[in-house]
Design an enzyme around this catalytic site. Structure first.
Site, PDB file in Angstrom:
ATOM      1  N   ARG A  52      44.587  50.117  45.858  1.00 44.92           N
ATOM      2  CA  ARG A  52      43.625  49.805  46.913  1.00 44.92           C
ATOM      3  C   ARG A  52      44.242  48.811  47.898  1.00 44.92           C
ATOM      4  O   ARG A  52      44.195  47.604  47.662  1.00 44.92           O
ATOM      5  CB  ARG A  52      42.348  49.218  46.312  1.00 44.92           C
ATOM      6  CG  ARG A  52      41.679  50.118  45.288  1.00 44.92           C
ATOM      7  CD  ARG A  52      40.571  49.358  44.567  1.00 44.92           C
ATOM      8  NE  ARG A  52      39.932  50.182  43.543  1.00 44.92           N
ATOM      9  CZ  ARG A  52      39.001  49.732  42.714  1.00 44.92           C
ATOM     10  NH1 ARG A  52      38.619  48.455  42.777  1.00 44.92           N
ATOM     11  NH2 ARG A  52      38.471  50.532  41.814  1.00 44.92           N
ATOM     12  N   ASP A  54      44.346  46.424  51.023  1.00 45.15           N
ATOM     13  CA  ASP A  54      43.288  45.623  51.647  1.00 45.15           C
ATOM     14  C   ASP A  54      43.081  46.012  53.104  1.00 45.15           C
ATOM     15  O   ASP A  54      43.896  46.707  53.703  1.00 45.15           O
ATOM     16  CB  ASP A  54      43.664  44.128  51.602  1.00 45.15           C
ATOM     17  CG  ASP A  54      43.839  43.610  50.191  1.00 45.15           C
ATOM     18  OD1 ASP A  54      43.224  44.177  49.273  1.00 45.15           O
ATOM     19  OD2 ASP A  54      44.592  42.632  50.008  1.00 45.15           O
ATOM     20  N   ARG A 201      50.665  39.322  48.736  1.00 44.33           N
ATOM     21  CA  ARG A 201      50.407  38.370  49.822  1.00 44.33           C
ATOM     22  C   ARG A 201      50.453  36.923  49.321  1.00 44.33           C
ATOM     23  O   ARG A 201      50.907  36.019  50.047  1.00 44.33           O
ATOM     24  CB  ARG A 201      49.055  38.683  50.462  1.00 44.33           C
ATOM     25  CG  ARG A 201      49.062  39.994  51.246  1.00 44.33           C
ATOM     26  CD  ARG A 201      47.673  40.463  51.612  1.00 44.33           C
ATOM     27  NE  ARG A 201      46.983  39.471  52.439  1.00 44.33           N
ATOM     28  CZ  ARG A 201      45.682  39.537  52.720  1.00 44.33           C
ATOM     29  NH1 ARG A 201      44.932  40.528  52.233  1.00 44.33           N
ATOM     30  NH2 ARG A 201      45.124  38.623  53.485  1.00 44.33           N
TER      31      ARG A 201
END
Length: 252
Positions: A52, A54, A201
């Protein structure tokens, strides 16, 4: 009889609310793919992604699969042609093939590679502005490379996960972290057997703090051992992140 079609996708995630379809928006990558399949078949067809991404995150090599009745889809090539005819121009199927029924894009994956792009110059290139994080400061590459070395191998990466209520295992294996320059850009690449929510991240944000002299490379051991999100660095913005490749058994 149904076919299981595997697709390799590329997309610009700038205007989307991430990969996963949500009840409060139809502006997701999964939602756009399923809308085209509904147009084709008149049936709800679920698309399974390898992960998934972002909101605002891009992909050059996302993998997805779906099951479709043979009467609608005579071949994988037909699926690719139909999808690309009706998908928005910022989502594209670059490859499609028929795979065994049990293949699942997420559950069958063995490794993934992400890249993160950071611009160290004062201004981002106009034509790259949606795909690069504009840090605008010089970075200490050797220090970041040293810090990255502490993160290789199998560790509990709970400190690098934004989901504080994560109940499943947060142990992952990091096979490779590469850091190189491309003109005024610094490119981070991460290859591992799986990634937690916001993990890439947060890893990047933490390494950037090392590169800016705000942390010492040796602190990475303590960050891992803390198993606490507060111990790691900031979460780098989404626009610099790309899912580059997903690997499966027999293809790695």
């Amino acid at each position: 009889m149904k076919k299981n079609i595997r697709m390799t996708l590329e997309y610009d995630g700038s205007r989307y609310d991430g990969w996963q379809k949500q009840g409060n928006t139809d502006n997701t990558i999964q939602g756009k793919l399923e809308a085209v399949l509904f147009k084709w078949t008149g049936q709800e067809v679920e698309v399974y992604g390898s992960g998934r991404t972002d909101a605002g995150v891009h992909a050059r090599g996302q993998t997805a699969n779906f099951h479709i009745e043979e009467k609608f889809c005579p071949s994988a090539a037909a699926a690719m042609e139909y999808m690309n005819r009706y998908l928005p121009e910022d989502i594209r199927v670059i490859d499609a093939k028929e795979v065994p029924e049990r293949f699942h894009s997420r559950l069958s994956a063995v490794r993934k590679t992400y890249a993160y792009y950071v611009e160290t110059a004062d201004r981002k290139c106009v034509f790259e502005r949606k795909y690069v994080y504009g840090l605008g400061r010089e970075l200490d590459i050797p220090a970041m490379e040293k810090a990255a070395g502490y993160l290789l191998g199998e560790h509990d990466f709970k400190s690098f996960c934004s989901n504080k209520r994560m109940k499943k295992s947060t142990v992952r294996r990091m096979d490779q972290i590469g850091i190189h320059t491309d003109g005024t850009k610094v490119v981070f690449t991460y290859t591992g057997n799986g990634f937690l929510y916001n993990m890439v991240r947060i890893l990047t944000g933490t390494l950037l703090e090392v590169g800016l002299g705000k942390r010492r490379p040796e602190e990475m051991t303590a960050v891992l051992e803390a198993r606490n999100r507060e111990a790691a660095g900031a979460t780098a913005p989404p626009e610099g992140l790309l899912l580059m490749q997903v690997e499966y058994d027999g293809e790695a």
